[in-house]
Motif scaffolding. Sequence first.
Motif, PDB file in Angstrom:
ATOM      1  N   ASP A 177       0.823  -1.211   0.000  1.00  0.00           N
ATOM      2  CA  ASP A 177       0.000   0.000   0.000  1.00  0.00           C
ATOM      3  C   ASP A 177       0.860   1.265   0.000  1.00  0.00           C
ATOM      4  OD1 ASP A 177      -2.263  -1.558   0.027  1.00  0.00           O
ATOM      5  OD2 ASP A 177      -2.574  -1.391   2.201  1.00  0.00           O
ATOM      6  N   GLU A 178       2.032   1.156   0.629  1.00  0.00           N
ATOM      7  CA  GLU A 178       2.930   2.308   0.710  1.00  0.00           C
ATOM      8  C   GLU A 178       3.765   2.474  -0.555  1.00  0.00           C
ATOM      9  OE1 GLU A 178       5.210   1.411   4.159  1.00  0.00           O
ATOM     10  OE2 GLU A 178       3.535   1.722   5.550  1.00  0.00           O
ATOM     11  N   GLU A 183      10.366  -4.504  -1.141  1.00  0.00           N
ATOM     12  CA  GLU A 183      10.324  -5.128   0.186  1.00  0.00           C
ATOM     13  C   GLU A 183       9.044  -5.935   0.369  1.00  0.00           C
ATOM     14  OE1 GLU A 183      11.652  -6.423   3.751  1.00  0.00           O
ATOM     15  OE2 GLU A 183      12.763  -5.366   2.173  1.00  0.00           O
ATOM     16  N   ALA A 184       7.963  -5.460  -0.236  1.00  0.00           N
ATOM     17  CA  ALA A 184       6.705  -6.213  -0.166  1.00  0.00           C
ATOM     18  C   ALA A 184       6.883  -7.592  -0.797  1.00  0.00           C
ATOM     19  CB  ALA A 184       5.598  -5.445  -0.876  1.00  0.00           C
ATOM     20  N   ILE A 185       7.580  -7.633  -1.938  1.00  0.00           N
ATOM     21  CA  ILE A 185       7.841  -8.916  -2.592  1.00  0.00           C
ATOM     22  C   ILE A 185       8.614  -9.846  -1.664  1.00  0.00           C
ATOM     23  CG2 ILE A 185       9.175 -10.012  -4.442  1.00  0.00           C
ATOM     24  CD1 ILE A 185       8.433  -7.574  -6.192  1.00  0.00           C
ATOM     25  N   ILE A 201       2.576 -11.298  -4.864  1.00  0.00           N
ATOM     26  CA  ILE A 201       3.909 -11.061  -5.412  1.00  0.00           C
ATOM     27  C   ILE A 201       3.806 -10.506  -6.820  1.00  0.00           C
ATOM     28  CG2 ILE A 201       6.028 -12.194  -6.230  1.00  0.00           C
ATOM     29  CD1 ILE A 201       5.779 -14.108  -3.825  1.00  0.00           C
ATOM     30  N   LEU A 202       2.887 -11.071  -7.602  1.00  0.00           N
ATOM     31  CA  LEU A 202       2.682 -10.573  -8.963  1.00  0.00           C
ATOM     32  C   LEU A 202       2.158  -9.138  -8.942  1.00  0.00           C
ATOM     33  CD1 LEU A 202       1.093 -13.734 -10.648  1.00  0.00           C
ATOM     34  CD2 LEU A 202       3.446 -12.878 -10.873  1.00  0.00           C
ATOM     35  N   ASP A 203       1.252  -8.849  -8.010  1.00  0.00           N
ATOM     36  CA  ASP A 203       0.725  -7.496  -7.874  1.00  0.00           C
ATOM     37  C   ASP A 203       1.859  -6.522  -7.558  1.00  0.00           C
ATOM     38  OD1 ASP A 203      -1.793  -8.462  -8.336  1.00  0.00           O
ATOM     39  OD2 ASP A 203      -2.393  -8.449  -6.216  1.00  0.00           O
ATOM     40  N   SER A 204       2.749  -6.974  -6.659  1.00  0.00           N
ATOM     41  CA  SER A 204       3.867  -6.110  -6.263  1.00  0.00           C
ATOM     42  C   SER A 204       4.799  -5.872  -7.422  1.00  0.00           C
ATOM     43  CB  SER A 204       4.632  -6.753  -5.099  1.00  0.00           C
ATOM     44  OG  SER A 204       3.767  -6.955  -3.990  1.00  0.00           O
TER      45      SER A 204
END
Length: 207
Positions: A177-178, A183-185, A201-204
């Motif tokens: 969201d940030e 790092e999200a991945i 992961i794909l979204d990220s």
Amino acid sequence: EACEARYRMAEEALREGIYAQAVDTWQALGDYSDSAARAEAALDAWHGPDYEAAAALMAEGKYEAAAKRFQTLDGYRDSEAQAQSCLEAQQAIDYEAADAAFGQEDYAAALKLYQKLGSYKDARGHAARTAYLWGCSLMENEQYKQAQSCFEQAGNYQNAADKVLEANYLYAGQLLDEGNYAEAINQYKACGSYQDAAGKILDSKYG
């Protein structure tokens, strides 16, 4: 003559404040002259002041400091037993303080004390419970990264392992969201097959 020379060397070492050498030399001389008595006197001169200082700290209730001081005395007099007594007294104080902090839901303070106590009584079990409850509290406040750390410290307590994944997943969502996609991945990868982590992961990556 050789014994007398070594005896005099010990006297010289004592005058110069080299206590270890003086004690070792007199002890090595065995029953020569008054070597045994001189060795004891040198030990008293060497360790006596520190022993008294440690005893004073103990009398003041400064048990940790006293224990450390006793432990430096290489078994002088009953220093080892006194050090152990100090440690046990401090453990009892810390345990009581940990219970009080837990009762007030000050989980940070309680956990620190329980962990410090190690294998004392049931401190390990209390530490796991405290870490778990602190993690739950942090989750309610959306502090997912800190919650994850707490659940990891809770070990096998209840469903702590599942909570680690949940906290990790939610933390990854915060990062996404940030806009912190890299790092999200990493965080989603750590979730393995938990929920839809693979899709996230794909979204990220897309983000």
